[in-house]
Write a protein that holds these residues in place. Structure first.
Motif, PDB file in Angstrom:
ATOM      1  N   LYS A  93      46.080 -93.801  49.607  1.00  0.00           N
ATOM      2  CA  LYS A  93      47.504 -93.800  49.960  1.00  0.00           C
ATOM      3  C   LYS A  93      47.994 -92.358  49.959  1.00  0.00           C
ATOM      4  CE  LYS A  93      48.965 -98.361  48.768  1.00  0.00           C
ATOM      5  NZ  LYS A  93      50.070 -99.166  48.330  1.00  0.00           N
ATOM      6  N   ASP A  94      48.696 -91.997  51.036  1.00  0.00           N
ATOM      7  CA  ASP A  94      49.243 -90.650  51.122  1.00  0.00           C
ATOM      8  C   ASP A  94      50.560 -90.565  50.350  1.00  0.00           C
ATOM      9  OD1 ASP A  94      51.094 -91.908  52.737  1.00  0.00           O
ATOM     10  OD2 ASP A  94      50.618 -90.781  54.546  1.00  0.00           O
ATOM     11  N   GLU A  95      51.242 -89.428  50.449  1.00  0.00           N
ATOM     12  CA  GLU A  95      52.485 -89.220  49.693  1.00  0.00           C
ATOM     13  C   GLU A  95      53.605 -90.168  50.115  1.00  0.00           C
ATOM     14  OE1 GLU A  95      52.437 -86.627  53.267  1.00  0.00           O
ATOM     15  OE2 GLU A  95      51.055 -86.788  51.586  1.00  0.00           O
ATOM     16  N   ASN A  96      53.491 -90.775  51.294  1.00  0.00           N
ATOM     17  CA  ASN A  96      54.483 -91.741  51.764  1.00  0.00           C
ATOM     18  C   ASN A  96      54.089 -93.182  51.452  1.00  0.00           C
ATOM     19  OD1 ASN A  96      56.160 -89.760  52.952  1.00  0.00           O
ATOM     20  ND2 ASN A  96      54.785 -89.656  54.700  1.00  0.00           N
ATOM     21  N   ARG A 100      45.463 -94.604  54.490  1.00  0.00           N
ATOM     22  CA  ARG A 100      44.810 -93.735  55.465  1.00  0.00           C
ATOM     23  C   ARG A 100      43.307 -93.732  55.220  1.00  0.00           C
ATOM     24  NH1 ARG A 100      47.831 -89.987  58.397  1.00  0.00           N
ATOM     25  NH2 ARG A 100      50.047 -90.022  57.944  1.00  0.00           N
ATOM     26  N   ASN A 102      39.764 -91.854  54.718  1.00  0.00           N
ATOM     27  CA  ASN A 102      39.235 -90.597  54.198  1.00  0.00           C
ATOM     28  C   ASN A 102      37.865 -90.394  54.851  1.00  0.00           C
ATOM     29  OD1 ASN A 102      38.928 -88.276  52.766  1.00  0.00           O
ATOM     30  ND2 ASN A 102      38.554 -89.266  50.801  1.00  0.00           N
ATOM     31  N   SER A 106      38.022 -84.722  57.478  1.00  0.00           N
ATOM     32  CA  SER A 106      38.897 -84.018  56.542  1.00  0.00           C
ATOM     33  C   SER A 106      38.345 -82.640  56.163  1.00  0.00           C
ATOM     34  CB  SER A 106      39.114 -84.853  55.283  1.00  0.00           C
ATOM     35  OG  SER A 106      37.888 -85.044  54.615  1.00  0.00           O
ATOM     36  N   TYR A 113      46.495 -83.231  60.205  1.00  0.00           N
ATOM     37  CA  TYR A 113      46.342 -84.185  59.114  1.00  0.00           C
ATOM     38  C   TYR A 113      46.186 -85.609  59.649  1.00  0.00           C
ATOM     39  CZ  TYR A 113      47.216 -86.596  54.710  1.00  0.00           C
ATOM     40  OH  TYR A 113      47.102 -87.406  53.612  1.00  0.00           O
ATOM     41  N   ASP A 114      46.939 -85.956  60.698  1.00  0.00           N
ATOM     42  CA  ASP A 114      46.849 -87.305  61.271  1.00  0.00           C
ATOM     43  C   ASP A 114      45.477 -87.586  61.881  1.00  0.00           C
ATOM     44  OD1 ASP A 114      49.333 -88.264  60.577  1.00  0.00           O
ATOM     45  OD2 ASP A 114      50.293 -87.604  62.426  1.00  0.00           O
ATOM     46  N   HIS A 117      42.968 -87.817  58.788  1.00  0.00           N
ATOM     47  CA  HIS A 117      43.186 -89.023  57.991  1.00  0.00           C
ATOM     48  C   HIS A 117      44.076 -89.998  58.763  1.00  0.00           C
ATOM     49  CE1 HIS A 117      41.542 -86.891  54.548  1.00  0.00           C
ATOM     50  NE2 HIS A 117      42.366 -85.903  54.809  1.00  0.00           N
TER      51      HIS A 117
END
Length: 176
Positions: A93-96, A100, A102, A106, A113-114, A117
């Motif tokens: 889980k990302d910051e939001n 996503r 992995n 990466s 980033y999109d 991930h």
């Protein structure tokens, strides 16, 4: 519904930061729309109203409103994903709070980033179908492989090729 009509099993709420929307209501809204941009505008207005009930309805929606609506819908949609079924994708889980992938990408310094991930989208959901259909239209009804490649710039659709082919098979313009 009145308090007497509320079913405790269905009275689950979707929490997107500060906002709460009843899940059955949200599901009906999502299923009602067949166009992603219309759905995003409706959800953005709902979220805006929930933040400020005295809002000006005529004020134009901003890009941030639409992005917030899309994030809320994707987070809701991801609640249906069983983590055991996507273990190979090494989800996080990302910051939001969005699931996503992995992946090896990466390790690249040259990708966004999109792309490194991608956001995981469940197979068979109406929102996933709307996202695929939107990309299909934006890419001028190209082949399933092209559409899947474009989608993977931002999303990882579970059983992606099968989902994309299913959407293309229902496209009226492609049948002609």
């Amino acid at each position: 519904p009145s308090k007497a009509e509320v079913d405790p099993v269905k009275d689950v709420s979707l929490v997107t930061s500060v906002q709460q929307v009843e899940v059955p209501t949200l599901l009906r809204i999502i299923q009602y729309y067949s166009d992603l941009s219309k759905l995003l505008r409706v959800i953005a207005r709902i979220l805006r109203f929930m933040n400020c009930p005295k809002f000006n309805e005529r004020k134009a929606l901003t890009c941030d409103d639409l992005k917030h609506a899309q994030m809320a819908l994707i987070k809701y949609d991801q609640m249906s994903i069983k983590l055991s079924s996507i273990k190979k994708l090494k989800p996080f889980k990302d910051e939001n709070g969005m699931l996503r992938v992995n992946s090896r990408l990466s390790q690249s310094d040259h990708l966004t980033y999109d792309i490194q991930h991608p956001i995981i989208l469940p197979k068979g959901s109406h929102l996933t179908t709307l996202i695929i259909d939107e990309e299909h239209k934006n890419s001028a009804h190209m082949s399933p492989y092209h559409i899947l490649n474009q989608l993977r710039q931002r999303y990882w659709v579970i059983n992606g090729l099968k989902s994309v082919k299913g959407v293309i098979a229902k496209c009226r313009k492609c049948k002609e």
